[in-house]
Motif scaffolding. Structure first.
Motif, PDB file in Angstrom:
ATOM      1  N   SER A 106       0.815  -1.218   0.000  1.00 30.77           N
ATOM      2  CA  SER A 106       0.000   0.000   0.000  1.00 30.77           C
ATOM      3  C   SER A 106       0.842   1.258   0.000  1.00 30.77           C
ATOM      4  N   HIS A 107       0.403   2.206  -0.794  1.00 34.90           N
ATOM      5  CA  HIS A 107       1.129   3.448  -0.998  1.00 34.90           C
ATOM      6  C   HIS A 107       0.324   4.589  -0.376  1.00 34.90           C
ATOM      7  N   PHE A 108       0.853   5.155   0.682  1.00 35.95           N
ATOM      8  CA  PHE A 108       0.149   6.222   1.396  1.00 35.95           C
ATOM      9  C   PHE A 108       0.804   7.561   1.096  1.00 35.95           C
ATOM     10  N   HIS A 109       0.046   8.434   0.489  1.00 37.19           N
ATOM     11  CA  HIS A 109       0.580   9.763   0.182  1.00 37.19           C
ATOM     12  C   HIS A 109      -0.185  10.884   0.852  1.00 37.19           C
ATOM     13  N   GLN A 110      -1.383  10.576   1.301  1.00 33.60           N
ATOM     14  CA  GLN A 110      -2.193  11.586   1.984  1.00 33.60           C
ATOM     15  C   GLN A 110      -2.988  10.902   3.076  1.00 33.60           C
TER      16      GLN A 110
END
Ligand code: SF4
Lengths: 461, 199
Positions: free
Chosen positions: A271-275
């Motif tokens: 999972s890619h969390f950017h916000q």
């Protein structure tokens, strides 16, 4: 929770008391190593991937300040609050500050070796915050008031019966039921309640992308994802070495991580969390805690390339036979045995010697860290720092002296070959051989040198 | 001096000699003769399943064909348009907080990309207010256009834009764990079962 006073040889001897359990541990861990091999063989480009990963990490370390600054600025522009912590204490203070400001009572955490390293759980608990580790293995060791014995499989040292008993006590599962499916689903139900009632969620970080200012978290259970998508507050803690330059580089690392770690082509969730989630806030805490000092050592800096896959421990003949509990540093096995002594040679010197220098760790490491060479280097450091037990030091000095004086060495060998066969067995009772129930080996007639000399002459004839 | 400056200064002082960034696109990576076959076989071992919708069949039909009991629990369908099989997006109507997905039995979401080498699907739904749906539902259906199949993760990252949505995930099969004596158990914290529907 972990004990810096552990000395590896003694702790390992204790672990080996229970022979059947030790044998089971050895084979359980080896099985994972074999699964890793099977995955590696499926990709013709495996060695190219390792080479690329090594180069990307080495490059990143050579410009780490620039990439960290880029990452922090980018994350900020994504609306994420970025904090820097020089040491464990500052990390814990920052995390507690975020939680206290929001009146958090319960924090759900996914597995993070960094927060273990910082001793975050006891710190928060002492300040009235309930901390729930949510990775199943991590939850098991948390309930047992233990530390993880492996960085990827925290409860690999436990048998299912031990876990069944623990769950019966803690979650009221059926008496005597230690079926893994039953226990896992009981934990699922129990932890779901915690996910739904937590005020904040916390994760470690597998990769942080300078280019985009986001972090990537890999789990099979989905606990990190649940933990940060339900509560309004999301905190991720990362060591400064987790940075990679660009998003496209994930196309190399995500191919190596799970294959090396557990012999799976990928983790269920990458999972890619950017916000932050809608209506929530996201914080990233960037931690040094001794890492920038290791960067300054040409001999040991490569250890900062580690992506924490655990492959080196799975292959290590010493780790498999002594378990992660025998190491004094929070990260066990080959990588821990160089990271620990890099931090504090006096405390962790015994780890550097928990190694046969077989080199298997260096061969499986997806980022090509020269682990076994580093461990030899750490031994030298331990020797210089006077962190080696007297007897061991004396033995090493003697061996060193003998090696430098070949005539004496030959003579000693001859004496040994003559004397040992005529010494009564009883006198050898306390020797290194007999202590472990072995018989004295038969002494060869000739020295190794003689044997080789004869062989070479024979070849010439 | 702030901790940020202090840390960056120490790093600057300890910086190793420059190392070139390699060209990760130079090597030739694995190429599957039949990437769909590779995906379908692999996803089964990861606790998932792949199906293909037939002419005239809707995604919902495919889901019901795969799970005959579907419809007894709550279904949230995030698909728009013809493939949805039903027109409403229940999520918008009903969820106030991410916790509201707690009792979702089946979530049907769009997947943008499928990766043959590891049977993962990239999900990053623009309509999704609450990402918790992916992880809270009991069963997850990811719907991917058949032509959106790539061979390796390198190809995948060349096509996705992470920043667009603030969140995205590669999901491969169902949630699982092997933390108890290395026995693989499907259904840890996330979805107990996963279905990939190629349209
Ligand atoms: S040193 Fe290498 S093998 Fe060991 S955990 Fe780190 S990346 Fe994996």
């Amino acid at each position: 929770m972990h004990d810096d006073d552990i000395k590896h040889p003694q702790a390992a001897a204790e672990f080996l008391q229970d022979r059947p359990h030790a044998r089971w541990h050895d084979s359980a861990v080896w099985w994972v190593r074999k699964k890793r091999d099977a995955q590696a063989e499926k990709l013709p480009e495996w060695e190219q991937l390792r080479a690329l990963a090594d180069q990307i990490k080495a490059h990143t370390l050579s410009r780490l300040d620039e990439y960290l600054a880029e990452f922090a600025n980018k994350a900020k522009s994504n609306g994420v609050t970025v904090h820097f912590a020089q040491d464990a204490q500052e990390h814990n203070t920052i995390v507690h500050g975020i939680l206290a400001a929001a009146h958090v009572k319960k924090l759900v955490k996914s597995k993070s070796m960094l927060t273990e390293e910082c001793g975050l759980n006891p710190y928060l608990e002492a300040r009235g915050i309930e901390v729930i580790d949510t990775d199943l293995g991590e939850r098991i060791v948390q309930l047992r008031h233990e530390r993880p014995s492996h960085i990827v499989m925290p409860a690999i040292h436990l048998k299912k019966e031990q876990i069944g008993e623990l769950f019966e006590k803690e979650m009221g599962t059926e008496h005597g039921n230690s079926d893994p499916t039953y226990l896992t689903h009981a934990a699922r139900a129990n932890l779901r309640e915690h996910f739904l009632t937590a005020d904040a969620g916390m994760t470690g970080v597998n990769f942080a992308i300078a280019e985009t200012g986001g972090v990537v978290v890999c789990t099979n259970e989905g606990n990190a994802d649940l933990g940060v998508s339900l509560p309004p507050i999301h905190i991720s803690s990362m060591g400064i070495e987790k940075i990679i330059p660009k998003m496209e580089h994930l196309g190399i690392f995500t191919r190596l991580l799970a294959r090396s770690a557990i012999g799976s082509p990928i983790t269920t969730y990458t999972s890619h969390f950017h916000q932050a989630r809608q209506g929530g806030e996201m914080h990233i805490v960037i931690v040094d805690n001794g890492r920038s000092a290791i960067l300054g050592s040409s001999e040991f800096r490569k250890s900062l390339q580690c992506i924490r896959c655990g492959a080196c421990m799975n292959t290590c003949p010493v780790y498999r036979r002594s378990s992660g509990m025998s190491y004094s540093y929070i990260i066990p096995g080959p990588i821990g045995s160089t990271l620990g002594p890099s931090r504090d040679i006096k405390k962790h010197a015994s780890m550097a010697f928990a190694c046969t220098t077989c080199g298997s760790c260096s061969n499986v490491c997806p980022v090509k860290i020269n682990l076994h060479e580093q461990l030899v280097g750490q031994r030298a450091k331990a020797f210089d720092a006077n962190a080696v037990p007297r007897l061991k030091k004396w033995a090493i000095q003697t061996a060193g002296f003998m090696m430098k004086h070949p005539a004496l060495f030959d003579f000693a060998g001859k004496v040994q070959r003559t004397i040992i066969p005529i010494v009564p067995e009883a006198l050898l009772k306390n020797s290194a051989w007999h202590k472990y129930g072995r018989a004295t080996p038969d002494m060869p007639k000739d020295s190794f040198k003689d044997i080789m000399r004869k062989r070479v002459q024979g070849d010439k004839k | 001096m702030s901790s940020r400056e202090q840390i960056l200064n120490t790093i600057r002082a300890n910086r190793p000699a420059p190392v070139e960034l390699p060209d990760i696109h130079a090597p030739v990576f694995v190429h599957y003769d039949d990437p769909h076959q590779q995906f379908s076989t692999l996803v089964e071992t990861l606790g998932g399943c792949a199906v293909y919708v037939n002419e005239g069949q809707s995604v919902l039909d495919a889901v019901k064909a795969h799970w005959p009991d579907a419809g007894q629990g709550r279904i949230v369908n995030l698909l728009e348009g013809n493939n949805a099989g039903q027109s409403h997006t229940e999520l918008q109507a009903q969820s106030q907080s991410p916790h509201d997905h707690q009792n979702v039995d089946i979530a049907i979401v769009a997947g943008q990309l499928a990766v043959a080498e590891n049977a993962s699907v990239w999900v990053s739904n623009a309509n999704l207010d609450c990402r918790s749906l992916y992880f809270l539902c009991q069963r997850l259906v990811m719907v991917v256009p058949r032509e959106r199949m790539v061979h390796t993760m390198r190809d995948a990252y060349a096509q996705i834009k992470i920043e667009e949505r603030g969140f995205g995930s590669f999901i491969a099969g169902s949630s699982r764990t092997a933390d108890i004596e290395q026995s693989l158990v499907m259904g840890a914290h996330g979805a107990m079962a996963a279905l990939v529907v190629f349209v």
